[in-house]
Structures are given as structure tokens and as C-alpha cells.
Motif scaffolding. Sequence first.
Motif, PDB file in Angstrom:
ATOM      1  N   TYR A 214      -5.007   8.172  -1.792  1.00 27.81           N
ATOM      2  CA  TYR A 214      -5.778   7.075  -1.207  1.00 27.81           C
ATOM      3  C   TYR A 214      -7.103   7.604  -0.671  1.00 27.81           C
ATOM      4  O   TYR A 214      -7.143   8.657  -0.026  1.00 27.81           O
ATOM      5  CB  TYR A 214      -5.000   6.401  -0.080  1.00 27.81           C
ATOM      6  CG  TYR A 214      -3.953   5.425  -0.562  1.00 27.81           C
ATOM      7  CD1 TYR A 214      -4.217   4.058  -0.606  1.00 27.81           C
ATOM      8  CD2 TYR A 214      -2.706   5.866  -0.995  1.00 27.81           C
ATOM      9  CE1 TYR A 214      -3.266   3.160  -1.058  1.00 27.81           C
ATOM     10  CE2 TYR A 214      -1.746   4.981  -1.460  1.00 27.81           C
ATOM     11  CZ  TYR A 214      -2.029   3.623  -1.482  1.00 27.81           C
ATOM     12  OH  TYR A 214      -1.096   2.735  -1.935  1.00 27.81           O
TER      13      TYR A 214
ATOM     14  N   ALA B 262       0.817  -1.217   0.000  1.00 26.18           N
ATOM     15  CA  ALA B 262       0.000   0.000   0.000  1.00 26.18           C
ATOM     16  C   ALA B 262       0.853   1.270   0.000  1.00 26.18           C
ATOM     17  O   ALA B 262       0.573   2.222   0.726  1.00 26.18           O
ATOM     18  CB  ALA B 262      -0.960   0.005   1.179  1.00 26.18           C
TER      19      ALA B 262
ATOM     20  N   ASN C 146       0.564   9.791  -0.647  1.00 24.38           N
ATOM     21  CA  ASN C 146      -0.511   8.867  -0.280  1.00 24.38           C
ATOM     22  C   ASN C 146      -1.756   9.530   0.296  1.00 24.38           C
ATOM     23  O   ASN C 146      -2.879   9.154  -0.071  1.00 24.38           O
ATOM     24  CB  ASN C 146       0.014   7.810   0.696  1.00 24.38           C
ATOM     25  CG  ASN C 146       0.929   6.800   0.021  1.00 24.38           C
ATOM     26  OD1 ASN C 146       1.288   6.970  -1.142  1.00 24.38           O
ATOM     27  ND2 ASN C 146       1.317   5.774   0.740  1.00 24.38           N
TER      28      ASN C 146
END
Length: 331
Positions: free
Chosen positions: A115, A81, A111
Motif C-alpha cells: 500500500y 482494504a 500490506n
Amino acid sequence: MTSHDSFGALRRLGLMATCTLLAAGPITQAAHADTAYPTKPVKFITGFPAGGPLDILGRALAEPLQKELKQPFVVDNRPGAGGNIGADLVAKSPADGYTVLLTIDTTFTINPHVYASMPFATKDLKPLMIFSSSGLTFGVGPSVGAKTLPEFVTQSKSEASTFGSAGNGSPGHIAAEIFSTATGARITHVPYKGNAPAVMALLSNEVQAGILATPGLLPHIQSGKVRPLAVTGRQRSPLLPQVPTVGELGLKDLEFEVLYLAMVPAATPEPVMQTLRKALQSAMALPEIKSRLATLDMVALGETGNAAVEHLDASSVRYGKIVKSTGMKVD
């Protein structure tokens, strides 16, 4: 809360912690002085796979740290991730200096923007040190006729160019979007599962270009199969000293660097952080560590404190604007 707000909050938390320590008086300070650190092994959690630059850097630093602090430093790889898995583990660990995150800045600067949800809050971690930075290499495959970056810009304005990267939200992905935004070039992004597959796609003409980690491209540049047009760092790469920077070519807006850093839980006591910082600074000054950085295409920085916070903060703001303008997302 934005990443900018989160890193800004760290400075305020640091001031509050200092005031609290002063108010606590001699008894608390004496207690800190009597508590030795470290008294057991320290774990380096890396958010990326074994064998990569972070893993190599962590293992290189572990030996001198063990010699100075008389405790083992163990590297524990927790990839996935985009570094979020490892960062989440450290964010939820005790704030005692025995669990340290080794990561790249994109976990914190890219991120949160790409995300849909993050497993931890940026404010849960604070930087211990930014060890180094590394630019990427702008490489094109054998089918591309452009011999220089300005020529490739012109070519990509008339016909969209395909760019491979190590995945959605990866450094190579946002670097390609920066290229498009800054020059007006048209691109089609093609994500792969890692840097190595992206390099192979470039070699096989699946894609025309890639802005990728230099060590992975180096053997193919040396064999003449990949043509390096520029490097994205502020300085020339120690691995490709003959290749110009984007700034030298008059395209300073294309500058992009990956930062390699250590983070700790936000509540980690300052005396513990000072011990770790001092040991890391000593390690970073060693000739063998400087040599290892060069082989990893890294330029030493050694940033700590507010300088590290502000560096991450500025990168997060910059990348946030790019993500918003391009619509980058990770499912």
C-alpha cells in the motif's frame, strides 16, 4: 520505519513497560490488582467479511471466553482494504482490552509493503496470540495437462501460466509471486474481488491456476473439476491429507502460510493481556475448538509474546523482499 523495525521496537517497548511497572512500586500494582477485567463486553473487530474463516473462528472462541470471563465477546466485522480498516479502528481504540483485533498476518506482513500509505503504524498494535496457521492449495483447472507440481513448473517456464487470486496484495497473489521467484516459472497474475470469484475463474478456465484457500476449493477438488498439485503449508492439510506439501516435493521455498491472530493496542496493560491470553489458551485446548480449526484447514499454534512478534517479523521481511523484487503494489 520498516515492519521489521516496528516489530523489533515492540520488544523494546515491552521491556520499558516492565521496568516502569516495577519502578511504580506496590501502590500501582495494588491498583491493578483491585481493577477487575473484564467488567463489560469485549468486542472482536474482524478485518474481513462475515462467514469467512476469521469470522467463524471468532464466533467459535466467543462462547468459551464468555463462560470463563463472565462477559460477552461480540464479533464486529469491519472488512476492507486488506484488513486495514479494522486494524485502524483497533489501533485508535482505548488500550483497555475491550477492543481486540482478529485478523490475518498479511495486514501487517504484506500490506505495509504494497500500500502506498497505511492508515496506522505497525507499532500501534501488538500481538496477543497467533491462534493458528493455514496453508493454501495449489490448484489447476481442467484444461491444464500437468499432473504434478514439478510438471507444472516445467510447463510454466516454457509458457507463462495465468494465476487467479482474491485480489492484488492477497495471500494468493504473493504466493503466486513466491512460486515464480523460487522456480523461475513465468506467470500472469489475474486479480479477482475475493476468493469465490477466483475459484469460479479457475473452474471456467479463465485462469489456469490459483493458490487459494483450501475450503473454497475442496468441493471442486472432490468433484474432480480442480486438480490439487500441492499444499503450501509445512504440514499436510487436514482437509486434503492425501495431497503432498511443497516441501515434500522438494520445493520448500514455496512454503507459505496464512497466520490467524489477535492484536491489541500497543499500550494495553500486561495484566489485561495475561487474562485474555490465559482464557484464549484454555479455549484453544477445547476439543470443539480443535475440531473447528480442522474444518477451517487450520493448524493450532498458540504463539504469544516474543515468539509471535518474531514470527510476524520474519514473515514481513520475507514478503518485503518478494514485493520489492516483483514490484507488487495496490492502488
